[in-house]
Write a protein that holds these residues in place. Structure first.
Motif, short mmCIF file in Angstrom:
data_model
loop_
_atom_site.label_atom_id
_atom_site.label_comp_id
_atom_site.label_asym_id
_atom_site.label_seq_id
_atom_site.Cartn_x
_atom_site.Cartn_y
_atom_site.Cartn_z
N SER A 219 16.42 11.43 31.37
CA SER A 219 16.06 12.69 30.74
C SER A 219 15.50 12.47 29.34
O SER A 219 14.56 13.16 28.91
N ILE A 220 16.06 11.51 28.63
CA ILE A 220 15.57 11.20 27.28
C ILE A 220 14.13 10.68 27.35
O ILE A 220 13.25 11.10 26.58
N ARG A 221 13.89 9.79 28.30
CA ARG A 221 12.52 9.25 28.45
C ARG A 221 11.56 10.36 28.91
O ARG A 221 10.41 10.41 28.45
N ARG A 222 12.02 11.23 29.79
CA ARG A 222 11.17 12.31 30.27
C ARG A 222 10.81 13.26 29.13
O ARG A 222 9.68 13.75 29.03
N ALA A 223 11.76 13.54 28.25
CA ALA A 223 11.50 14.42 27.11
C ALA A 223 10.43 13.83 26.20
O ALA A 223 9.57 14.55 25.69
N GLY A 224 10.48 12.52 26.03
CA GLY A 224 9.46 11.87 25.21
C GLY A 224 8.08 12.03 25.83
O GLY A 224 7.09 12.31 25.13
N ILE B 107 17.36 14.52 24.61
CA ILE B 107 16.75 13.75 23.53
C ILE B 107 17.27 14.21 22.17
O ILE B 107 17.36 13.42 21.24
N MET B 108 17.65 15.49 22.07
CA MET B 108 18.26 15.95 20.82
C MET B 108 19.57 15.21 20.56
O MET B 108 19.83 14.76 19.43
N GLN B 109 20.40 15.08 21.60
CA GLN B 109 21.65 14.36 21.42
C GLN B 109 21.42 12.90 21.01
O GLN B 109 22.13 12.37 20.17
N TRP B 110 20.43 12.30 21.61
CA TRP B 110 20.14 10.90 21.28
C TRP B 110 19.71 10.77 19.82
O TRP B 110 20.16 9.88 19.10
N GLU B 111 18.87 11.68 19.34
CA GLU B 111 18.43 11.62 17.95
C GLU B 111 19.58 11.94 17.00
O GLU B 111 19.66 11.37 15.90
N ILE B 112 20.49 12.83 17.42
CA ILE B 112 21.68 13.11 16.61
C ILE B 112 22.53 11.84 16.48
O ILE B 112 23.02 11.51 15.40
N ALA C 289 15.68 24.46 21.03
CA ALA C 289 17.11 24.17 20.90
C ALA C 289 17.43 23.86 19.45
O ALA C 289 16.57 23.40 18.70
N THR C 290 18.67 24.13 19.06
CA THR C 290 19.13 23.86 17.71
C THR C 290 20.51 23.23 17.77
O THR C 290 21.24 23.40 18.76
N ALA C 291 20.88 22.51 16.73
CA ALA C 291 22.22 21.92 16.66
C ALA C 291 22.56 21.63 15.21
O ALA C 291 21.68 21.35 14.40
N PHE C 292 23.85 21.71 14.91
CA PHE C 292 24.34 21.30 13.59
C PHE C 292 25.46 20.29 13.79
O PHE C 292 26.37 20.50 14.61
N VAL C 293 25.37 19.18 13.06
CA VAL C 293 26.34 18.09 13.19
C VAL C 293 26.95 17.80 11.84
O VAL C 293 26.23 17.73 10.82
N ALA C 294 28.27 17.64 11.81
CA ALA C 294 28.98 17.33 10.58
C ALA C 294 29.59 15.94 10.69
O ALA C 294 29.87 15.46 11.79
N THR C 295 29.80 15.29 9.55
CA THR C 295 30.43 13.97 9.55
C THR C 295 31.72 14.01 8.76
O THR C 295 31.85 14.73 7.77
#
Length: 361
Positions: free
Chosen positions: A119-124, A228-233, A189-195
């Motif tokens: 799926s990540i490759r397909r998104a690219g 692909i969003m998760q992978w970039e995150i 799609a949107t996402a917010f990630v905290a560390t």
């Protein structure tokens, strides 16, 4: 939680700092919701039952709700129940997927399931791009609207103003990042990630819906944008020094394949990145004032059943479904029998006597 009006509580428990919140419950007093104390076994939690109850009672608190990081264990859960502790809904998910970010980037990618890698490759190839954007009011509004549409009553989220303020505070402290996924010039799609130190947390996300108002039907199609969003995150989190990524919320291991689960699709998506679902033992209530604590839980039972009522949700236009992971809510909080009422009253009076005796000592 402070942004939503809750009063923070800071305790030192056996030399560990524990953060919690005071919640006022109309007519029944107040309760503390503690994220801790830092115990690793049910025995250690039970050892803290009495001193926590005494301390809370001295501070005018009716009940203490404790959410630990103890892993799910049937024997331990029975021990807690037999010792008078009752499971309650938590503000944190009791089931999640944690992705191991250690090793090289290639090693992390190779640990994904084949479905995620494809799926990540397909998104690219489809031209999906991921952007790290500033948490401006306008961008946070977009994030909240997609998150709210995705929720659709299936899970609770902070209100609009609290959500925007939360995203901006994390960004200002260099502990958070807002992401947008774009396809053909449109934000899909949107996402917010905290560390938090070496941990990254998937704090919230939303995506296009297939039909307006249909929370359960994602509109991303076969673009692979969510993958692909998760992978970039994850790549970003690794740059921040994180070695673990908490995807925050799935069905339990027991119900991962249950199509009736309201979050079954979410679970299938997240387990594409790590096959192991982490099941926590959940939150438990320690009643400092047994009668008031019991009443608090009964009110919550009624509210919980209303939230999944087919009739009410039709009126509100929501597509909420009962969560089979909350079966303990009905099984152990059902309307009690006469014998059960007698036993509850006897236990409550015994607990009150114990608290009174220790207070005098």
């Amino acid at each position: 939680m402070v942004l939503q009006g809750y009063l923070p509580v800071y305790l030192i428990v056996d030399n560990f700092a524990v953060t919690g919140f005071r919640v006022n419950v109309s007519a029944f007093g107040s309760m503390w919701v503690l994220f801790g104390p830092p115990v690793s076994t049910t025995i250690e939690l039970l050892d803290l039952k009495r001193p926590l109850a005494l301390f809370a009672r001295k501070n005018g608190i009716s009940a203490v709700r404790v959410r630990t990081q103890i892993r799910s264990d049937a024997v331990g859960e029975d021990l807690l129940f037999d010792s008078g502790l009752r499971r309650v809904p938590a503000w944190l998910d009791d089931h999640t997927v944690i992705v191991d970010l250690s090793g090289t980037e290639d090693e992390v990618f190779a640990r994904f399931k084949k479905r995620a890698r494809k799926s990540i490759r397909r998104a690219g190839r489809a031209g999906v791009t991921i952007e790290q954007v500033d948490a401006t009011v306008a961008n946070c509004e977009i994030m909240f609207d997609m998150l709210n549409a995705t929720s659709g009553g299936r899970f609770s989220i902070p209100n609009r103003s609290a959500s925007i303020s939360l995203f901006q505070r994390f960004e200002a402290s260099n502990n958070g990042q807002l992401f947008f996924a774009l396809h053909e010039g449109e934000i899909v799609a949107t996402a917010f990630v905290a560390t938090f130190g070496p941990n990254a947390l998937y704090l919230g996300a939303g995506s296009l819906r297939k039909e307006p108002g249909e929370a359960g039907e994602c509109g991303l199609g076969s673009t692979g944008a969510a993958y692909i969003m998760q992978w970039e995150i994850m790549r970003w989190a690794r740059e921040q020094g994180c070695v673990r990524y908490d995807l925050d919320g799935t069905p339990s291991t027991e119900h991962a394949l249950n199509p009736a689960h309201p979050r079954q699709g979410v679970g299938q998506f997240k387990t594409a990145f790590s096959d192991e679902i982490v099941d926590y033992i959940g939150a438990y209530q320690i009643s400092a004032h047994p009668i008031r604590g019991w009443l608090m839980r009964q009110v919550e039972i009624v509210n919980g059943r209303l939230m999944v009522s087919p009739g009410l949700n039709r009126v509100l236009g929501r597509t909420a479904r009962p969560n089979p992971d909350y079966v303990w809510l009905n099984r152990r909080w059902a309307i009690p029998t006469a014998a059960g009422i007698t036993r509850s009253v006897r236990n409550s009076l015994g607990s009150l006597k114990m608290l009174s005796t220790h207070s005098e000592q």
